[in-house]
Design an enzyme around this catalytic site. Sequence first.
Site, short mmCIF file in Angstrom:
data_model
loop_
_atom_site.label_atom_id
_atom_site.label_comp_id
_atom_site.label_asym_id
_atom_site.label_seq_id
_atom_site.Cartn_x
_atom_site.Cartn_y
_atom_site.Cartn_z
N LYS A 14 0.88 -1.33 -0.09
CA LYS A 14 0.02 0.10 0.00
C LYS A 14 0.94 1.09 -0.09
O LYS A 14 0.42 2.53 -0.41
CB LYS A 14 -0.98 -0.03 1.30
CG LYS A 14 -1.92 -1.28 1.37
CD LYS A 14 -2.97 -1.05 0.28
CE LYS A 14 -3.76 -2.41 0.50
NZ LYS A 14 -4.96 -2.47 -0.37
N LYS A 74 0.43 4.82 -5.00
CA LYS A 74 1.00 3.46 -5.39
C LYS A 74 1.63 3.25 -6.78
O LYS A 74 2.42 2.50 -7.10
CB LYS A 74 -0.11 2.47 -5.23
CG LYS A 74 -0.75 2.44 -3.75
CD LYS A 74 -1.90 1.44 -3.78
CE LYS A 74 -2.46 1.81 -2.52
NZ LYS A 74 -4.22 1.44 -2.65
N GLU A 165 -7.31 -3.10 -9.68
CA GLU A 165 -8.20 -2.92 -10.66
C GLU A 165 -9.03 -1.55 -10.57
O GLU A 165 -9.70 -1.14 -11.34
CB GLU A 165 -9.32 -4.00 -10.39
CG GLU A 165 -9.25 -5.33 -10.99
CD GLU A 165 -10.25 -6.30 -10.65
OE1 GLU A 165 -11.10 -6.30 -9.49
OE2 GLU A 165 -10.45 -7.20 -11.37
C1 LIG Z 1 -7.46 -8.25 -9.75
C2 LIG Z 1 -7.06 -7.65 -8.28
C3 LIG Z 1 -7.60 -6.17 -8.02
C4 LIG Z 1 -6.89 -5.51 -6.88
N1 LIG Z 1 -7.22 -4.05 -7.15
C5 LIG Z 1 -6.75 -3.47 -6.15
C6 LIG Z 1 -6.67 -1.96 -5.77
O1 LIG Z 1 -7.20 -1.30 -6.89
N2 LIG Z 1 -6.08 -1.23 -4.76
C7 LIG Z 1 -5.46 -2.18 -3.80
O2 LIG Z 1 -4.83 -1.55 -2.96
N3 LIG Z 1 -5.59 -3.43 -3.78
C8 LIG Z 1 -6.07 -4.00 -4.71
N4 LIG Z 1 -5.98 -5.59 -4.77
C9 LIG Z 1 -5.53 -6.16 -3.66
C10 LIG Z 1 -6.61 -7.21 -2.98
O3 LIG Z 1 -7.26 -6.45 -1.89
C11 LIG Z 1 -5.64 -8.12 -2.36
O4 LIG Z 1 -4.98 -8.95 -3.28
C12 LIG Z 1 -6.35 -9.17 -1.34
O5 LIG Z 1 -6.95 -8.37 -0.08
C13 LIG Z 1 -5.59 -10.18 -0.68
O6 LIG Z 1 -4.40 -9.68 0.04
P1 LIG Z 1 -2.76 -9.77 -0.44
O7 LIG Z 1 -2.62 -9.66 -1.84
O8 LIG Z 1 -2.14 -8.99 0.45
O9 LIG Z 1 -2.40 -11.08 0.06
C14 LIG Z 1 -6.46 -6.21 -5.88
C15 LIG Z 1 -5.97 -7.52 -6.15
C16 LIG Z 1 -6.29 -8.31 -7.31
C17 LIG Z 1 -6.00 -9.69 -7.39
#
Ligand SMILES: Cc1cc2nc3c(=O)[nH]c(=O)nc-3n(C[C@H](O)[C@H](O)[C@H](O)COP(=O)(O)O)c2cc1C
Length: 219
Positions: A14, A74, A165
């Site tokens: 983050k 980010k 996303e």
């Molecule tokens: C396709 C996808 C889109 C995501 N979009 C965002 C986003 O726009 N901003 C963000 O801070 N996290 C985003 N995330 C992070 C997810 O919230 C995160 O992968 C999930 O909570 C699991 O946590 P971890 O990745 O720390 O293991 C996204 C994750 C994925 C896979």
Amino acid sequence: MNLKDILNRRYTTKEYDATKKISDADMADIKNLLRMSPSSVNLQPWHFIVAETTEGKARMAKGTQGFFSFNEPKVTNASAVVLFCAKTDADDAYYQHIADTEDKDGRFPNEDIKNGFLGAVKAFAGIHKYDLKDLQHWMEKQVYLNIGSFLLGVASLGIDATPMEGIDVKALDEEFGLREKGYTSLVAVSLGYHAESDFNSTDKTPKSRLPVSELFTEI
Ligand SMILES: Cc1cc2nc3c(=O)[nH]c(=O)nc-3n(C[C@H](O)[C@H](O)[C@H](O)COP(=O)(O)O)c2cc1C
């Protein structure tokens, strides 16, 4: 690091340390990860915009304005940002291009095998284009598959990442002229090294996943 350690350590960053840069050697591995991803019938229905400079990241940040501004730091503080784009259509000329590329790479011992491959590409793509009418959606699924292996791959290099996303795909499509070129943006992934203060780091916050008992049926 073994696989278990990589999975436990990787997390969605983050907050980036803007002073830390990914090496050229790691950037080469990162681009290779993007290129080597599998896809159905090796369709490779993707394109990648890679921003490593301040100017490039500023262009990428045009997709993190307004509602999406929570993602802006980010993008601007990361070492690099990859924009994953999907093809919006595919036709016989593209299927031929895939078969010709495989041929050039030495995968077909004879013309019959090449024609068999081309037939399989046309058959599978045809099912999605005409029967299921989900060609674009199917191609996007291939891009998401690439994103999944990419996130694990960069983590194995010790690089932090943020899949997003939460981006303005229309603004990014306009910024990079994607739709005219037959592509549309899907997901951006920032890359770099997290700031010590990042609350989401696995040193500070445990990961959360549904329990094994809920996720698996062992037979
Ligand atoms: C396709 C996808 C889109 C995501 N979009 C965002 C986003 O726009 N901003 C963000 O801070 N996290 C985003 N995330 C992070 C997810 O919230 C995160 O992968 C999930 O909570 C699991 O946590 P971890 O990745 O720390 O293991 C996204 C994750 C994925 C896979």
